[in-house]
Motif scaffolding. Structure first.
Motif, PDB file in Angstrom:
ATOM      1  N   TYR A 125       0.807  -1.321  -0.216  1.00  0.00           N
ATOM      2  CA  TYR A 125       0.113   0.036  -0.102  1.00  0.00           C
ATOM      3  C   TYR A 125       1.074   1.233  -0.115  1.00  0.00           C
ATOM      4  CZ  TYR A 125       1.084   0.084   4.891  1.00  0.00           C
ATOM      5  OH  TYR A 125       1.857   0.264   6.018  1.00  0.00           O
ATOM      6  N   ASP A 126       0.334   2.522  -0.261  1.00  0.00           N
ATOM      7  CA  ASP A 126       1.108   3.559  -0.576  1.00  0.00           C
ATOM      8  C   ASP A 126       2.194   3.365  -1.318  1.00  0.00           C
ATOM      9  OD1 ASP A 126       1.535   6.348  -0.326  1.00  0.00           O
ATOM     10  OD2 ASP A 126       1.972   6.161   1.817  1.00  0.00           O
ATOM     11  N   TYR A 127       2.078   2.751  -2.471  1.00  0.00           N
ATOM     12  CA  TYR A 127       2.972   2.397  -3.394  1.00  0.00           C
ATOM     13  C   TYR A 127       3.504   3.473  -4.345  1.00  0.00           C
ATOM     14  CZ  TYR A 127       5.519  -0.570  -7.064  1.00  0.00           C
ATOM     15  OH  TYR A 127       6.399  -1.061  -7.839  1.00  0.00           O
ATOM     16  N   PRO A 128       4.719   4.105  -4.274  1.00  0.00           N
ATOM     17  CA  PRO A 128       5.005   5.210  -5.031  1.00  0.00           C
ATOM     18  C   PRO A 128       4.744   5.330  -6.537  1.00  0.00           C
ATOM     19  CG  PRO A 128       6.755   3.998  -4.590  1.00  0.00           C
ATOM     20  CD  PRO A 128       5.746   3.422  -3.725  1.00  0.00           C
ATOM     21  N   VAL A 129       4.182   6.610  -6.783  1.00  0.00           N
ATOM     22  CA  VAL A 129       3.877   6.685  -8.294  1.00  0.00           C
ATOM     23  C   VAL A 129       4.598   8.088  -8.919  1.00  0.00           C
ATOM     24  CG1 VAL A 129       1.708   5.794  -8.308  1.00  0.00           C
ATOM     25  CG2 VAL A 129       1.935   8.121  -7.684  1.00  0.00           C
ATOM     26  N   MET A 130       4.816   7.897 -10.118  1.00  0.00           N
ATOM     27  CA  MET A 130       5.489   9.153 -10.801  1.00  0.00           C
ATOM     28  C   MET A 130       4.029   9.931 -11.698  1.00  0.00           C
ATOM     29  SD  MET A 130       8.131  10.873 -11.271  1.00  0.00           S
ATOM     30  CE  MET A 130       9.458   9.548 -11.054  1.00  0.00           C
TER      31      MET A 130
END
Lengths: 233, 288, 260
Positions: free
Chosen positions: B171-176
């Motif tokens: 969860y809270d997986y980083p995104v660009m």
């Protein structure tokens, strides 16, 4: 017959040491040294101990910085003045033209004798360089078992032979030899004499210090006498 | 429309709402970039959605229909309290129906049903800085964002693949965002990340304790970080929903009895109910 | 010789003082491609300050540092935008600290440490990054099976070698080294010296090396600058400076070396 080309010439070379730690004591070791060496010629520096033979040899190599005069070295078809050349040009001259065999071996610890010698080879692939180094070490009677060892623990004579192998493997057109046979036995001395003769036959110009009269007579074409220096006030 | 006496519309005073709107405008102008704002004390503790509430209060209008979900559910304490809070202070209509809502405040989920252009999704964010666990200095993380130096985030992914064989961020997986800013999507499951990409609705993020606001405008690219040879993949429990039989929704695991019996159900309660109303029945379910 | 005739790094008239203490006084320096320059002097002589100014980490009060990039464009290091300078530091340049812990991420595996600069450059293929990391661990003589170990399980010498691998993985043209062999046992030091020397030579890297150890300068550096109280008192070929020192301070330094 045309005389062989001049490989090395000094003009009015002077070298003075100022010893600041001894109250600025000045030693005028070399004054007006004019020396000329041609290809295939061997000159032995002569003079009493302390006359400045080693100083002259080191100045020729650019190890000591001359105070006056010029040291012209034939390099890449022209002459380079070691006294005024930029440091990195001196490095280039040493790499390609000017070989030097010092009295003492000074190398990175831990590196094997074979690699030290192979490292000094010029224009050879690593494998070929190692093969050439091994052959040269064999010729100088360094047993194969020692090739892979760092020379720090070698005897004085063995270290000197490593040093000689390192100086000769490059086949430099000019060789400066500082007491190349000082700690060698007769058999090894003869090997070195043969190597120097071969280098001369190959056109190398050689300047050396040879205390051993036998060696000197065997290879030197003429002597260059250095007068003992005067201590300045 | 009636609001509780003594309170301004939607609790916050107009100056504060204006300040938050200015921050929101900046945030929309620079997608994924964190904008500092003067976070106010709210009548609930930090961590319960103070950031999301302030954003909601700032954008809420009298005609809005509000939906609040917590972990996908409309009926959890947090969701119920916040929904009631705005019903009282702003007098707005509330709903649990995703399609009927114009404004959805969420904690930790994105509704399963695709959102529309006329909807706004407000996220509650505990930690807005995606690099916070990797680089302790805030000055340095700000510099890294400014210069788009995100190699460090990839070091984290590299370490995960090395240690676990895959990226172990669930969860809270980083995104660009928009190909420029690294962004924390708030603790939504990685499963929901693809829904953010080119979403028709405006997405707003509020972090109350950390005093940061950021946004993703409609139809903005949102890409989960990955390696070419370890592409981003979503995961979900392999079961289908016990109640409605859905096999592509995100599932919650519920302990069903004292004997350790377990039940997998849709985490999005509205989605589940709508399916059951339409006649879908799961293995544990009863037809509605 | 045409390209090599232009220095990679040029410094002119560098001045900097910390309060009343002069750290750099009219320092000029040039570094040519593939060359190793040693800066020697005792503690407080300004050598580390010079390294930091040359690498753009610290701004001089006056003077300029120029870097020539692979396209032969000259950059004023202290006028460069920060993003460009930082990009330079993670690609064309490298910095090796005396204490490897300052540079390494101690909570990240050896492979992650080596791969970070590649990832920072935009490399996004895990397998390739790992292959490069294994290759570089081999080049600095660390067993490939240590790739997933944390640096805290490494010895001091291994940490320093790991730092070198991490720095060289992007094939920098210019590396700054601050006492790279300081604080290590002599046996480890010897191995590291040999490693640095062979890597630098094989990759054709230019390097500025700060050391207080004249023996390190002799074994590694082509040229040496001697600093005292912020001034370069003597410069030249390393063997000239060490065998024929002219300045009183250099003579003192050379004569103060212990003979083993």
């Amino acid at each position: 017959m045309i005389a062989p080309p001049v490989m090395l010439r000094t003009e009015g070379l002077a070298k003075r040491f100022t010893l600041h730690l001894q109250g600025g004591l000045q030693l005028n070791v070399l004054n007006n040294v004019d020396l000329e060496v041609r290809a295939g010629e061997c000159i032995a520096l002569a003079g009493p101990s302390g006359a400045g033979k080693s100083t002259l040899l080191r100045s020729l190599y650019g190890n000591y910085r001359a105070d006056a005069g010029r040291i012209l070295v034939r390099h890449n078809g022209g002459f380079v003045d070691i006294v005024s050349a930029l440091p990195r040009h001196v490095v280039a001259v040493r790499e390609e033209t000017l070989g030097y065999v010092s009295q003492f071996l000074r190398v990175v610890p831990r590196v094997s004798a074979l690699d030290i010698v192979a490292d000094a080879a010029r224009g050879l692939a690593p494998d070929a360089a190692r093969a050439a180094a091994a052959a040269l070490l064999h010729r100088l009677n360094i047993p194969a078992s020692l090739h892979i060892l760092p020379p720090a623990t070698f005897s004085g004579g063995e270290q000197q032979r490593i040093n000689l192998a390192r100086g000769f493997i490059g086949g430099h057109p000019i060789l400066l030899l500082d007491e190349p046979t000082a700690s060698l036995d007769t058999a090894n001395r003869d090997v070195v004499i043969a190597m120097i003769r071969e280098a001369k036959a190959g056109g190398a110009a050689i300047v050396g210090i040879f205390h051993d009269a036998f060696v000197r007579d065997a290879i030197a074409d003429r002597l260059y006498q250095i007068a003992p220096y005067q201590q300045a006030a | 429309m009636t609001s509780a006496a003594g309170y301004n519309f939607a609790y916050l005073d107009e100056q504060t709402k204006r300040m938050i709107r200015r921050a929101l405008l900046k945030a929309v102008a620079i997608p994924g970039h964190q904008i500092p704002f003067g976070s106010r004390e709210m009548p609930l503790p930090y961590g319960w959605g103070t950031g999301g509430i302030q954003v909601t209060a700032a954008v809420l209008g009298p005609d809005d229909v509000l939906k609040v979900i917590d972990q996908g559910a409309d009926d959890t304490t947090n969701a119920v309290s916040i929904r009631r809070f705005f019903a009282r202070t702003a007098g707005v209509a509330t709903t649990t129906d995703t399609a009927a809502a114009t404004l959805i405040q969420t904690r930790h989920r994105i509704p399963e049903k695709p959102l529309r252009e006329d909807q706004i999704l407000v996220y509650q964010v505990p930690q807005p800085e995606p690099l916070s666990r990797l680089e302790p200095s805030r000055a340095e993380t700000r510099r890294m964002h400014a210069l788009a130096e995100y190699g460090l985030m990839y070091v984290k992914l590299y370490e995960d693949i090395t240690r676990f064989g895959h990226v172990a961020i669930s969860y809270d997986y980083p995104v660009m965002v928009n190909g420029r800013h690294l962004m924390a999507p708030s603790p939504i499951p990685a499963f929901d990340n693809p829904k953010m990409h080119r979403m028709a609705a405006l997405q707003l993020f509020g972090a109350g304790r950390e005093k940061r606001i950021y946004a993703v405008p409609p139809y903005t690219s949102v890409v989960s970080l990955d390696f070419d040879d370890h592409p981003f993949r979503t995961t979900r429990a392999p079961q289908c929903c016990g109640l409605c039989g859905a096999d592509s929704s995100y599932l919650d695991e519920i302990v069903a009895d004292d004997k350790g019996g377990r039940l997998f159900v849709c985490s999005d309660t509205d989605f589940c109910e709508e399916r059951r109303a339409a006649g879908h029945v799961g293995p544990e379910g009863v037809a509605a | 010789m045409n390209l090599d005739d232009a220095p990679l790094l040029t410094a002119r008239g560098l001045n900097l003082s910390f309060g009343a203490i002069p750290a750099l006084v009219d320092v000029d320096a040039d570094l040519w491609p593939g060359e190793m320059l040693a800066i020697v002097g005792e503690s407080g002589s300004g050598k580390t300050t010079l390294l930091n100014v040359l690498s753009g980490k610290l701004a001089p009060r006056s003077g300029q540092v120029w870097y020539r990039d692979p396209d032969c464009i000259q950059h004023d290091v202290h006028a460069m935008p920060q993003p460009a300078l930082r990009a330079l530091h993670r690609s064309d340049w490298g910095f090796v600290h005396q204490n490897p812990r300052e540079n390494l991420r101690m909570a990240v595996s050896a492979g992650g440490n080596v791969g970070e600069r590649l990832m920072a450059q935009g490399r996004r293929h895990y397998g390739d990054i790992r292959t490069a990391a294994i290759d570089w661990l081999g080049q600095v003589e660390i067993d490939a099976d240590r790739i997933d170990d944390l640096p805290r399980t490494f010895s001091g010498g291994m940490l320093q070698r790991l730092q070198i691998a991490r720095t060289l993985v992007t094939h920098p043209r210019l590396v700054f080294m601050d006492e790279p062999t300081g604080g290590l046992d002599v046996s480890v030091q010897a191995r590291l010296l040999d490693l640095i020397r062979s890597l630098v030579r094989r990759l054709g890297i230019a390097a500025v090396l700060v050391t207080h150890d004249l023996a390190v300068a002799r074994l590694l550096a082509d040229r040496t600058m001697v600093m005292q109280r912020g001034e370069v008192v003597e410069a030249g070929l390393t063997d000239q400076v060490l065998d024929d020192p002219r300045h009183p301070y250099t003579q003192l330094l050379v004569s103060s070396v212990l003979q083993a």
